[in-house]
Design a protein around this motif. Structure first.
Motif, PDB file in Angstrom:
ATOM      1  N   GLN A   1     -14.410   7.413  -9.663  1.00 19.15           N
ATOM      2  CA  GLN A   1     -12.898   6.765  -9.782  1.00 19.15           C
ATOM      3  C   GLN A   1     -11.655   7.822 -10.141  1.00 19.15           C
ATOM      4  OE1 GLN A   1     -14.903   4.248 -12.878  1.00 19.15           O
ATOM      5  NE2 GLN A   1     -14.950   3.083 -11.501  1.00 19.15           N
TER       6      GLN A   1
ATOM      7  N   ARG B   1      -8.782  -0.729 -13.079  1.00 18.76           N
ATOM      8  CA  ARG B   1      -9.194   0.051 -13.508  1.00 18.76           C
ATOM      9  C   ARG B   1      -7.498   0.461 -14.199  1.00 18.76           C
ATOM     10  NH1 ARG B   1     -14.051   0.865 -15.868  1.00 18.76           N
ATOM     11  NH2 ARG B   1     -15.173   0.284 -14.189  1.00 18.76           N
TER      12      ARG B   1
ATOM     13  N   GLN C   1     -11.105   9.098 -19.232  1.00 16.85           N
ATOM     14  CA  GLN C   1     -12.405   9.166 -19.498  1.00 16.85           C
ATOM     15  C   GLN C   1     -12.840   8.191 -19.895  1.00 16.85           C
ATOM     16  OE1 GLN C   1     -11.622  11.486 -23.337  1.00 16.85           O
ATOM     17  NE2 GLN C   1     -11.505  14.005 -22.571  1.00 16.85           N
ATOM     18  N   GLN C   2     -12.541   6.944 -19.244  1.00 14.52           N
ATOM     19  CA  GLN C   2     -13.370   5.842 -19.418  1.00 14.52           C
ATOM     20  C   GLN C   2     -14.211   5.788 -17.826  1.00 14.52           C
ATOM     21  OE1 GLN C   2     -10.472   3.541 -20.995  1.00 14.52           O
ATOM     22  NE2 GLN C   2     -12.177   3.135 -22.682  1.00 14.52           N
ATOM     23  N   LEU C   3     -13.962   6.848 -17.360  1.00 13.96           N
ATOM     24  CA  LEU C   3     -13.631   6.619 -15.595  1.00 13.96           C
ATOM     25  C   LEU C   3     -15.057   7.262 -15.267  1.00 13.96           C
ATOM     26  CD1 LEU C   3     -10.523   5.711 -13.801  1.00 13.96           C
ATOM     27  CD2 LEU C   3     -11.741   3.787 -15.118  1.00 13.96           C
ATOM     28  N   SER C   4     -15.804   7.393 -13.923  1.00 11.58           N
ATOM     29  CA  SER C   4     -16.670   8.590 -13.024  1.00 11.58           C
ATOM     30  C   SER C   4     -15.969   9.466 -13.032  1.00 11.58           C
ATOM     31  CB  SER C   4     -17.396   7.538 -12.633  1.00 11.58           C
ATOM     32  OG  SER C   4     -16.935   6.861 -11.566  1.00 11.58           O
TER      33      SER C   4
HETATM   34  P1  ADP Z   1     -20.585   6.522 -11.778  1.00 12.64           P
HETATM   35  O1  ADP Z   1     -22.423   6.785 -11.321  1.00 12.64           O
HETATM   36  O2  ADP Z   1     -20.264   6.479 -10.348  1.00 12.64           O
HETATM   37  O3  ADP Z   1     -20.722   8.161 -12.019  1.00 12.64           O
HETATM   38  P2  ADP Z   1     -20.854   6.340 -14.598  1.00 12.64           P
HETATM   39  O4  ADP Z   1     -22.362   6.685 -14.284  1.00 12.64           O
HETATM   40  O5  ADP Z   1     -20.438   6.909 -15.344  1.00 12.64           O
HETATM   41  O6  ADP Z   1     -20.403   6.126 -13.354  1.00 12.64           O
HETATM   42  O7  ADP Z   1     -19.981   5.078 -15.259  1.00 12.64           O
HETATM   43  C1  ADP Z   1     -20.979   4.034 -14.272  1.00 12.64           C
HETATM   44  C2  ADP Z   1     -19.841   3.291 -14.496  1.00 12.64           C
HETATM   45  O8  ADP Z   1     -19.124   2.016 -15.876  1.00 12.64           O
HETATM   46  C3  ADP Z   1     -18.139   2.991 -13.770  1.00 12.64           C
HETATM   47  O9  ADP Z   1     -17.781   2.460 -13.390  1.00 12.64           O
HETATM   48  C4  ADP Z   1     -18.298   3.855 -14.833  1.00 12.64           C
HETATM   49  O10 ADP Z   1     -16.107   3.702 -15.047  1.00 12.64           O
HETATM   50  C5  ADP Z   1     -18.158   2.808 -16.015  1.00 12.64           C
HETATM   51  N1  ADP Z   1     -17.540   3.602 -17.824  1.00 12.64           N
HETATM   52  C6  ADP Z   1     -18.648   4.895 -17.422  1.00 12.64           C
HETATM   53  N2  ADP Z   1     -18.286   5.370 -18.948  1.00 12.64           N
HETATM   54  C7  ADP Z   1     -17.354   4.483 -19.437  1.00 12.64           C
HETATM   55  C8  ADP Z   1     -16.238   4.178 -20.703  1.00 12.64           C
HETATM   56  N3  ADP Z   1     -16.145   5.101 -21.894  1.00 12.64           N
HETATM   57  N4  ADP Z   1     -15.131   3.245 -20.432  1.00 12.64           N
HETATM   58  C9  ADP Z   1     -15.270   2.069 -19.817  1.00 12.64           C
HETATM   59  N5  ADP Z   1     -16.606   2.402 -18.455  1.00 12.64           N
HETATM   60  C10 ADP Z   1     -17.165   3.298 -17.611  1.00 12.64           C
END
Ligand code: ADP
Ligand code: ADP
Length: 231
Positions: free
Chosen positions: A146, A134, A140-143
């Motif tokens: 993360q 990552r 903002q691209q991470l949960s």
């Molecule tokens: P979680 O269920 O762990 O809260 P999310 O449902 O938000 O995570 O996202 C699932 C996966 O997709 C995670 O690995 C997250 O980092 C990735 N992800 C979410 N939104 C984006 C985005 N806008 N760009 C890239 N990766 C993303």
């Protein structure tokens, strides 16, 4: 490592005086995992800010690694803070315009380290928190979980003796919160002192001591075995 004697903090706003902390006597040793609990307004954040050298007490003594720091000025506190303490917050406090790698690198930029050393430290922290893939993403691209891993990685790159965590799972669902608590427990197992403010009894289970505050005073200090300790 940390000792406070009759620590007091008063705030004065519009001639109204609030005693946020009163007669706080604490000793926290190297390697401890302490949870600070208590109702809203009891002084938890005030105490964490003082222990984290972000603010000064109004009165009392405060020894940090043997130095009496109670009257240190902002410059002196900042110098000590940067090398000794890592911070983890409820809202992660990552910089949205910087990549994950750059966020973690930030505390190192102010130190006179070679770029090889900086790269090694950031890479090691990324791997340790299992977010190596990552590095070039933006927060903002991470949960949420993360993002908190990134914040923990940022808190450990300077190899601090202490991590101060303010409601580290407050914005996470319970499963993700427990993952974050397991990471803090691992850091504690490897020797880092952890002082955490929390409302969550589940989080407090990971600590080995609970300090309870009420109206700015310590009311109980329980010592117990951590939930994950082997029999
Ligand atoms: P979680 O269920 O762990 O809260 P999310 O449902 O938000 O995570 O996202 C699932 C996966 O997709 C995670 O690995 C997250 O980092 C990735 N992800 C979410 N939104 C984006 C985005 N806008 N760009 C890239 N990766 C993303
Ligand atoms: P907690 O973190 O347990 O909710 P705080 O440490 O934030 O408690 O606050 C303790 C007391 O100090 C509260 O009565 C709060 O209103 C007061 N307080 C905290 N910060 C300030 C400030 N900057 N100015 C005035 N009063 C404050």
């Amino acid at each position: 490592m940390i000792q406070t004697i009759n620590l007091q903090k008063k705030y004065t706003t519009d001639e109204v005086e609030t005693t946020a902390l009163n007669r706080v006597n604490l000793e926290i040793n190297d390697g401890e995992f302490v949870a600070i609990m208590g109702p809203s307004g009891c002084g938890k954040s005030t105490l964490l800010n003082i222990l984290g050298l972000l603010d000064n007490p109004t009165a009392g003594e405060f020894y940090f690694q043997g130095q009496n720091v109670a009257q240190y000025n902002e410059r002196q506190r900042a110098d000590l803070r940067k090398t000794s303490i890592g911070f983890v917050f409820q809202s992660f406090n990552l910089i949205e315009e910087l990549t994950v790698y750059e966020n973690i690198e930030l505390p190192l930029i102010y130190q006179k380290l070679s770029s090889t050393e900086i790269n090694y430290r950031v890479t090691t922290a990324l791997e340790r928190l299992q977010i190596a893939h990552r590095g070039q993403h933006f927060p903002q691209q991470l949960s949420g979980g993360q993002q908190q891993r990134v914040a923990i990685a940022r808190s450990i790159v300077c190899s601090p003796q202490i991590i101060l965590a303010d409601e580290p799972t407050g914005n996470l669902d319970s499963a993700t919160g427990q993952e974050v608590m397991n990471l803090l427990a691992e850091l504690n197992e490897s020797g880092t002192t952890i002082i955490m403010v929390t409302h969550s009894p589940t989080d407090a289970e990971y600590s080995r001591r609970i300090i309870r505050l009420f109206d700015g005073e310590v009311i109980t200090e329980n010592t117990k075995k951590p939930a994950y300790a082997k029999e």
